[in-house]
Design a protein around this motif. Sequence first.
Motif, PDB file in Angstrom:
ATOM      1  N   LYS A 174       3.835  12.092  -9.123  1.00 25.47           N
ATOM      2  CA  LYS A 174       4.236  10.999 -10.012  1.00 25.47           C
ATOM      3  C   LYS A 174       5.706  10.654  -9.768  1.00 25.47           C
ATOM      4  N   ASN A 175       6.043   9.383  -9.910  1.00 27.01           N
ATOM      5  CA  ASN A 175       7.428   8.937  -9.741  1.00 27.01           C
ATOM      6  C   ASN A 175       8.235   9.317 -10.982  1.00 27.01           C
ATOM      7  N   CYS A 176       8.505  10.589 -11.117  1.00 29.81           N
ATOM      8  CA  CYS A 176       9.189  11.143 -12.285  1.00 29.81           C
ATOM      9  C   CYS A 176       9.973  12.375 -11.839  1.00 29.81           C
ATOM     10  N   PRO A 177      11.229  12.476 -12.228  1.00 32.00           N
ATOM     11  CA  PRO A 177      12.028  11.615 -13.110  1.00 32.00           C
ATOM     12  C   PRO A 177      12.475  10.335 -12.395  1.00 32.00           C
ATOM     13  N   ARG A 178      12.086   9.206 -12.953  1.00 27.19           N
ATOM     14  CA  ARG A 178      12.190   7.913 -12.279  1.00 27.19           C
ATOM     15  C   ARG A 178      13.627   7.531 -11.905  1.00 27.19           C
ATOM     16  N   ASN A 179      14.551   7.638 -12.847  1.00 35.66           N
ATOM     17  CA  ASN A 179      15.931   7.206 -12.567  1.00 35.66           C
ATOM     18  C   ASN A 179      16.610   8.087 -11.527  1.00 35.66           C
ATOM     19  N   ILE A 180      16.349   9.387 -11.608  1.00 34.97           N
ATOM     20  CA  ILE A 180      16.914  10.300 -10.610  1.00 34.97           C
ATOM     21  C   ILE A 180      16.333   9.991  -9.242  1.00 34.97           C
ATOM     22  N   ARG A 181      15.035   9.769  -9.176  1.00 34.51           N
ATOM     23  CA  ARG A 181      14.380   9.494  -7.899  1.00 34.51           C
ATOM     24  C   ARG A 181      14.822   8.145  -7.328  1.00 34.51           C
ATOM     25  N   ALA A 182      15.240   7.229  -8.216  1.00 31.24           N
ATOM     26  CA  ALA A 182      15.733   5.930  -7.756  1.00 31.24           C
ATOM     27  C   ALA A 182      17.189   6.008  -7.302  1.00 31.24           C
ATOM     28  N   GLY A 183      17.824   7.160  -7.491  1.00 32.53           N
ATOM     29  CA  GLY A 183      19.184   7.343  -7.018  1.00 32.53           C
ATOM     30  C   GLY A 183      20.262   7.020  -8.024  1.00 32.53           C
ATOM     31  N   LYS A 184      19.870   6.796  -9.306  1.00 33.33           N
ATOM     32  CA  LYS A 184      20.899   6.545 -10.321  1.00 33.33           C
ATOM     33  C   LYS A 184      21.873   7.717 -10.360  1.00 33.33           C
ATOM     34  N   VAL A 185      21.338   8.904 -10.305  1.00 32.81           N
ATOM     35  CA  VAL A 185      22.084  10.137 -10.016  1.00 32.81           C
ATOM     36  C   VAL A 185      21.177  10.932  -9.094  1.00 32.81           C
ATOM     37  N   SER A 186      21.671  11.343  -7.946  1.00 36.68           N
ATOM     38  CA  SER A 186      20.793  11.991  -6.975  1.00 36.68           C
ATOM     39  C   SER A 186      20.348  13.370  -7.468  1.00 36.68           C
ATOM     40  N   TRP A 187      19.218  13.808  -6.945  1.00 40.32           N
ATOM     41  CA  TRP A 187      18.698  15.132  -7.293  1.00 40.32           C
ATOM     42  C   TRP A 187      19.676  16.228  -6.859  1.00 40.32           C
ATOM     43  N   ILE A 227      14.888  32.482 -13.523  1.00 42.61           N
ATOM     44  CA  ILE A 227      14.311  31.501 -12.614  1.00 42.61           C
ATOM     45  C   ILE A 227      15.405  31.012 -11.667  1.00 42.61           C
ATOM     46  N   PRO A 228      15.213  31.102 -10.360  1.00 41.95           N
ATOM     47  CA  PRO A 228      16.244  30.648  -9.408  1.00 41.95           C
ATOM     48  C   PRO A 228      16.298  29.133  -9.334  1.00 41.95           C
ATOM     49  N   ILE A 229      17.410  28.625  -8.855  1.00 41.24           N
ATOM     50  CA  ILE A 229      17.564  27.172  -8.779  1.00 41.24           C
ATOM     51  C   ILE A 229      16.585  26.564  -7.780  1.00 41.24           C
ATOM     52  N   SER A 230      16.087  27.358  -6.850  1.00 42.96           N
ATOM     53  CA  SER A 230      15.078  26.857  -5.904  1.00 42.96           C
ATOM     54  C   SER A 230      13.766  26.506  -6.610  1.00 42.96           C
ATOM     55  N   LYS A 231      13.579  27.008  -7.822  1.00 47.37           N
ATOM     56  CA  LYS A 231      12.374  26.733  -8.605  1.00 47.37           C
ATOM     57  C   LYS A 231      12.635  25.707  -9.711  1.00 47.37           C
ATOM     58  N   VAL A 232      13.783  25.042  -9.653  1.00 46.72           N
ATOM     59  CA  VAL A 232      14.037  23.893 -10.526  1.00 46.72           C
ATOM     60  C   VAL A 232      13.554  22.667  -9.759  1.00 46.72           C
ATOM     61  N   VAL A 233      12.514  22.011 -10.267  1.00 44.62           N
ATOM     62  CA  VAL A 233      11.838  20.962  -9.493  1.00 44.62           C
ATOM     63  C   VAL A 233      11.618  19.720 -10.349  1.00 44.62           C
ATOM     64  N   GLN A 234      11.301  18.643  -9.683  1.00 39.01           N
ATOM     65  CA  GLN A 234      10.926  17.403 -10.351  1.00 39.01           C
ATOM     66  C   GLN A 234       9.444  17.422 -10.715  1.00 39.01           C
ATOM     67  N   HIS A 235       9.072  16.628 -11.704  1.00 37.20           N
ATOM     68  CA  HIS A 235       7.660  16.429 -12.030  1.00 37.20           C
ATOM     69  C   HIS A 235       6.891  16.021 -10.770  1.00 37.20           C
ATOM     70  N   ASN A 236       7.510  15.204  -9.943  1.00 38.53           N
ATOM     71  CA  ASN A 236       6.897  14.732  -8.701  1.00 38.53           C
ATOM     72  C   ASN A 236       6.436  15.870  -7.801  1.00 38.53           C
ATOM     73  N   TYR A 237       7.098  17.007  -7.873  1.00 35.78           N
ATOM     74  CA  TYR A 237       6.791  18.162  -7.018  1.00 35.78           C
ATOM     75  C   TYR A 237       5.335  18.595  -7.194  1.00 35.78           C
ATOM     76  N   PHE A 238       4.811  18.491  -8.402  1.00 40.35           N
ATOM     77  CA  PHE A 238       3.442  18.944  -8.658  1.00 40.35           C
ATOM     78  C   PHE A 238       2.404  17.831  -8.526  1.00 40.35           C
ATOM     79  N   SER A 239       2.667  16.677  -9.111  1.00 38.79           N
ATOM     80  CA  SER A 239       1.620  15.657  -9.191  1.00 38.79           C
ATOM     81  C   SER A 239       1.855  14.448  -8.301  1.00 38.79           C
TER      82      SER A 239
END
Length: 246
Positions: free
Chosen positions: A137-150, A123-135
């Motif tokens: 949803k604000n998930c993964p919440r902490n990453i999306r809030a910038g605690k550690v950027s995507w 699986i290429p890194i271009s297909k590593v995605v957040q839950h938000n990509y599909f639905s």
Amino acid sequence: MVSIRQKLVSVTQATKVTNGKNNARKYIVVHETDNTNTGADADAHARLQINGNSRDASWHWQVDENEAVQSFEHFWACWAAGTFTGNNQGIHVEICVNRDGDFNKALQNTASLVAKIMKEENIPISKVVQHNYFSGKNCPRNIRAGKVSWATFLQMVSNANSVQPEKPIPDSKKYRIQTGTYNDRKVAESVVEVLKTRFGWIAYVEQNGNNFRVKTGTFVGITAAQNAENKIKTARLAQVTYILEA
């Protein structure tokens, strides 16, 4: 390098909370558990899935600061993405966010695990995605809030690609099977006799007030215990059974 082990959900349970063995495995989907309770680590979430999640949800992996625990083989189409496509094409990884854990270390372990899965499943890194990509949803919440950027997380994954993670190790804990109660001791004793003669197990009768239950000797690993439980049910020796830690 993340420590990895398996704590696989039984096939019987898996069929209740997945779309079956139809996962196309095109994406790796990153989630956060959103469970900040003390002790809500990878092992706790793995046990939740084994014992039967009260929600109609399932995921392949859970990761904390100490380890990554696998609950489902990748061919299972887990209910995690919120969409049919995401469920049927994703390998789902939950990052634990329990307040007594180390989120940054859990994130590093997740990056190491994702890098491992990328190699195994091509699986290429271009297909590593957040839950938000599909639905959405604000998930993964902490990453999306910038605690550690995507972007930082994906760089961690890229860096981890040069590190060989540890191989999965089996669950070495011991378990025993306990049946529900019988109101006739002779019935319980007949069950014990079958377990001893047909299966070659250690088993005994334990009195519970005016009723009786049967307990087995120990099995090493949850998979062995689940197989033993299925044997008891298939042989129709008990309608109710429990897996207990020995």
